[in-house]
Design an enzyme around this catalytic site. Structure first.
Site, PDB file in Angstrom:
ATOM      1  N   ARG A  11       4.699   0.634  -6.218  1.00 55.14           N
ATOM      2  CA  ARG A  11       4.691  -0.223  -5.038  1.00 55.14           C
ATOM      3  C   ARG A  11       3.713  -1.382  -5.193  1.00 55.14           C
ATOM      4  NH1 ARG A  11       6.730   2.078  -0.380  1.00 55.14           N
ATOM      5  NH2 ARG A  11       5.200   1.061   0.938  1.00 55.14           N
ATOM      6  N   LYS A  42      13.320 -12.987 -13.042  1.00 50.12           N
ATOM      7  CA  LYS A  42      12.998 -11.860 -13.930  1.00 50.12           C
ATOM      8  C   LYS A  42      11.990 -12.319 -14.975  1.00 50.12           C
ATOM      9  CE  LYS A  42      14.202  -8.772 -12.234  1.00 50.12           C
ATOM     10  NZ  LYS A  42      14.746  -9.098 -10.999  1.00 50.12           N
ATOM     11  N   CYS A  59       0.826  -1.209   0.000  1.00 47.24           N
ATOM     12  CA  CYS A  59       0.000   0.000   0.000  1.00 47.24           C
ATOM     13  C   CYS A  59       0.863   1.263   0.000  1.00 47.24           C
ATOM     14  CB  CYS A  59      -0.863   0.042   1.243  1.00 47.24           C
ATOM     15  SG  CYS A  59      -1.844  -1.429   1.469  1.00 47.24           S
ATOM     16  N   ASN A 109      -1.197   1.436   5.996  1.00 47.94           N
ATOM     17  CA  ASN A 109      -0.345   0.463   5.313  1.00 47.94           C
ATOM     18  C   ASN A 109       0.152  -0.486   6.393  1.00 47.94           C
ATOM     19  OD1 ASN A 109       1.614  -0.925   3.897  1.00 47.94           O
ATOM     20  ND2 ASN A 109       3.036   0.812   3.784  1.00 47.94           N
ATOM     21  N   GLY A 110       0.044  -1.796   6.160  1.00 44.29           N
ATOM     22  CA  GLY A 110       0.507  -2.764   7.150  1.00 44.29           C
ATOM     23  C   GLY A 110      -0.573  -3.795   7.418  1.00 44.29           C
ATOM     24  N   TRP A 169      -3.010  -2.533  -1.645  1.00 48.51           N
ATOM     25  CA  TRP A 169      -2.613  -3.859  -2.127  1.00 48.51           C
ATOM     26  C   TRP A 169      -3.281  -4.830  -1.156  1.00 48.51           C
ATOM     27  CZ3 TRP A 169       0.261  -8.155  -0.510  1.00 48.51           C
ATOM     28  CH2 TRP A 169       0.744  -8.984  -1.528  1.00 48.51           C
ATOM     29  N   GLU A 189       8.395 -13.125 -13.258  1.00 43.71           N
ATOM     30  CA  GLU A 189       7.649 -12.078 -12.554  1.00 43.71           C
ATOM     31  C   GLU A 189       7.055 -11.028 -13.498  1.00 43.71           C
ATOM     32  OE1 GLU A 189       9.853  -9.579  -9.817  1.00 43.71           O
ATOM     33  OE2 GLU A 189      11.646  -9.737 -11.034  1.00 43.71           O
ATOM     34  N   GLU A 245      18.229 -15.679 -10.677  1.00 38.38           N
ATOM     35  CA  GLU A 245      17.801 -14.309 -10.929  1.00 38.38           C
ATOM     36  C   GLU A 245      17.161 -14.184 -12.316  1.00 38.38           C
ATOM     37  OE1 GLU A 245      17.156 -11.943  -9.189  1.00 38.38           O
ATOM     38  OE2 GLU A 245      17.188 -10.152 -10.419  1.00 38.38           O
ATOM     39  N   HIS A 275      18.058 -35.613 -11.869  1.00 41.01           N
ATOM     40  CA  HIS A 275      17.402 -36.151 -10.668  1.00 41.01           C
ATOM     41  C   HIS A 275      15.907 -35.894 -10.676  1.00 41.01           C
ATOM     42  CE1 HIS A 275      21.243 -37.317  -9.022  1.00 41.01           C
ATOM     43  NE2 HIS A 275      21.698 -36.145  -9.450  1.00 41.01           N
ATOM     44  N   LYS A 308       6.435  -3.454  -4.818  1.00 40.33           N
ATOM     45  CA  LYS A 308       7.848  -3.110  -4.810  1.00 40.33           C
ATOM     46  C   LYS A 308       8.459  -3.315  -3.428  1.00 40.33           C
ATOM     47  CE  LYS A 308      11.618  -1.388  -6.579  1.00 40.33           C
ATOM     48  NZ  LYS A 308      12.411  -2.343  -7.404  1.00 40.33           N
TER      49      LYS A 308
END
Ligand code: F6R
Length: 612
Positions: free
Chosen positions: A27, A489, A2, A102-103, A76, A492, A485, A508, A607
């Site tokens: 964000r 990328k 948020c 926010n939280g 969010w 996402e 990484e 395996h 973010k």
């Protein structure tokens, strides 16, 4: 997560709030809202599901809301689906209290039950509505004013919060409080701002206060007063934000992500230059003396997502150069497994935002155990920067795209410097090797620029696979870390399923997933592992895979094995990740663009992950 903005001053609040929210879009959010108080002390609340455009349309770009004091929010969803009803601001029934948050309030059910017993009713599924009504309850029941009503609420709730509140009786004031969620307060001559992050206010002021944990503040036009939980007024130092405003603009690029990919040479050289003085690495400014370093007998690295991948790379480099054992941990796991932390250890938290809840918790866990902590942080003044014993600042500047690129590259540099310094102080490398490594690091910015010159080829190749369902990345050692990484990328921002495997693991189990035409990307930058990974590529090729090789210039024999090759300039293998990451970032980017997706704001992601 948020985003909060607030404004009190001489201008119309709504357009300023909308502009601030636009700058916090990165964000991540799924709905948004504004509350503005007009001169006649009426509060108007407008909310909309979806992108900010919906809220802008509803308010005619803010001009439909009149008033000089207001709060805004991008939500969010955590408690309750994304909807207009659950969007913030939330209100008490008589609009006595209006707030954004926010939280996460962990005990909101219990608070809700208490309030229902006291004849409060609830209209949303959010935890925020419970705080709003609890503040209202204390404010009215004890008739105690905003400080005590908020303080009592802070004592009663468990969890994390940054809240901005307007009270009906207090025109021209915004009250804020925080615990474990980011919040800054900006002041100019005649106005005061509150925001979750710097870009929201950068166009208006660079003078900011950092409000501490369990503190409150009262914002009036051009002034701010801080209070502790006892209600005593406390002093604060004003800080200046050094970032330039351009840093938070797209600067001619179509997306922030592409701009930030291109800013990597600068992020790398700025981070190096901040800590390399006259040919030596100087961490005194970071609060990390040579004496402290010499005492370090083991290292724990705690981080999330891409920052965790930096930790994976760092593990190889620290162990190889300094011969100090390193354990890399997902910060979200670290604190729940009762880690054995000894005083001769160092816990390193790597975080772009400096606000990731799990990474912050790892720092706290270490401190509780009396273990020294080091933060590698991009956002100055963030919670991790303030709580860690020592702090190396990465100099990437504001990173707006949700998918990290330049901050990741700057974090790698910080970790290389740390590894070299630790090795040198412990006598594990001599001056010649030390100087040679620093000299090679100094070439990385120009080598990254060289890799960027190949972007059209990467775009062309990526376009052929924009309909792929699965992509596999394989590599060994540090190449495996870079595969992690690259794979993150890819998935996402392009929403293509992708996996990274240590190449030797394929047989395996995973190799059964490879079928005709499956794209497998092999990363081969480590000379002693080159032949091994090449053999693994041959194995998947004989099962129908289409192969891309990412390797160092000179390894031209790879073209006999793979269908398409990307070469990175030669460097010391220890630093190869800094170069190899760039084509993988570009692949993720072009794949996302090719599929018509929102590159900078991928679905469901935020973010700065300020909740567990
Ligand atoms: C991926 C990405 C995330 C972050 C992670 C940690 O592109 O950006 O995986 O790396 O959320 O964030 P910070 O570094 O802010 O702690």
């Amino acid at each position: 997560m948020c985003g909060i903005v607030g404004y009190v001053g001489p201008e119309q609040a709504a357009p300023i709030l909308l502009e601030g929210l636009t700058r916090l879009e990165y964000r991540g959010y799924d709905s948004a809202g504004l509350a503005v108080r007009d001169g006649n002390n009426r509060v108007e609340v407008v909310k909309a599901k979806g992108r900010l455009k919906a809220l802008k349309d509803k308010t005619n770009d803010g001009s439909a809301l009149k008033g000089n004091t207001g709060i805004g929010h991008t939500r969010w969803a955590t408690h309750g689906e994304p909807s207009e009803n659950n969007a913030h601001p939330h209100i008490s029934d008589d609009l006595n209290v209006v707030a954004v948050h926010n939280g996460i309030i962990e005990n909101f059910t219990e608070i809700k039950e208490k309030l229902i017993k006291n004849r409060y009713s609830f209209y949303s599924e959010t935890d925020t509505e419970a705080i709003v009504k609890l503040i209202d309850y204390y404010y009215k029941k004890y008739n105690i004013g905003p400080i005590d009503a908020i303080a009592k609420t802070m004592v009663r709730v468990r969890g994390s919060y940054a809240i901005a509140v307007m009270f009906k009786d207090l025109p021209g004031e915004i009250w804020v409080a925080r615990k474990d969620s980011p919040m800054i307060i900006g002041v100019s001559d005649d106005a005061t701002y509150v925001a979750s992050d710097v870009p929201a206010i950068l166009n208006h002021t660079r003078s900011v206060y950092y409000i501490g944990n369990l503190e409150m503040a009262c914002l009036r036009a051009g002034e701010v007063h801080f209070y502790n939980l006892d209600g005593d007024e406390i002093g604060k130092e004003l800080s200046t934000i050094e970032w330039d405003t351009e840093a938070a603009e797209k600067g001619g690029f179509e997306h922030f992500m592409m701009k930030e990919i291109h800013e990597q040479p600068k992020a790398v050289s700025d981070t190096m230059n901040a800590y390399v003085k006259d040919g030596s690495i100087d961490f005194e400014a970071a609060g990390l003396s040579s004496e402290k370093l010499k005492k370090v007998k083991r290292v724990y690295i705690a981080a999330c997502g891409s920052a965790y991948h930096v930790g994976m790379t760092a593990q190889y480099i620290i162990e190889s150069l300094a011969r100090v054992p390193v354990r890399v941990e997902l910060a979200s796991e670290f604190r729940y497994r009762n880690p054995i932390l000894e005083e001769d250890s160092l816990v390193i938290a790597i975080s772009q935002s400096g606000e990731t809840a799990d990474t912050l918790a790892a720092i706290r866990e270490a401190k509780e155990n009396g273990v020294p902590t080091l933060g590698i942080v991009n956002v100055v003044g963030s919670s991790i920067a303030r709580e860690a014993d020592s702090v190396i600042n990465t100099m990437a500047g504001p990173e707006i795209a949700v998918a990290t690129t330049k901050a990741y590259s700057a974090q790698l540099i910080a970790m290389y410097l740390f590894a070299i310094k630790l090795a040198f102080e412990n006598g594990k490398i001599d001056k010649e090797r030390h100087d040679g490594l620093l000299a090679e690091m100094a070439t990385l910015p120009s080598k990254i620029s060289k890799v960027l010159e190949d972007k059209e080829r990467i775009q062309w190749f990526t376009a052929k696979f924009s309909l792929a369902h699965d992509v596999f990345f394989i590599g060994r050692g540090m190449d495996y870390a870079i595969c992690l990484e690259g794979s993150l990328k890819m998935k996402e921002i392009s929403y293509i399923h992708s996996e990274a495997y240590a190449a030797g693991e394929l047989k395996h189990g995973t190799i059964s997933l490879v079928e005709d035409g499956t794209l497998v990307i092999g990363v081969l930058t480590q000379p002693e592992l080159y032949e091994k990974t090449r053999s693994n590529l041959v194995e998947v090729k004989s099962r129908g895979a289409y192969l891309m090789g990412l390797t160092s210039a000179g390894n031209y024999g790879i073209e006999d094995t793979v269908d398409f090759t990307i070469y990175i300039p030669k460097t010391d293998p220890l630093f190869a990740d800094s170069l190899a990451v760039v084509p993988l970032q570009l692949m993720g980017y072009y794949m996302s663009v090719g599929r018509g997706l929102d590159v900078d704001k991928p679905r469901n992601l935020a973010k700065s992950v300020t909740v567990e």
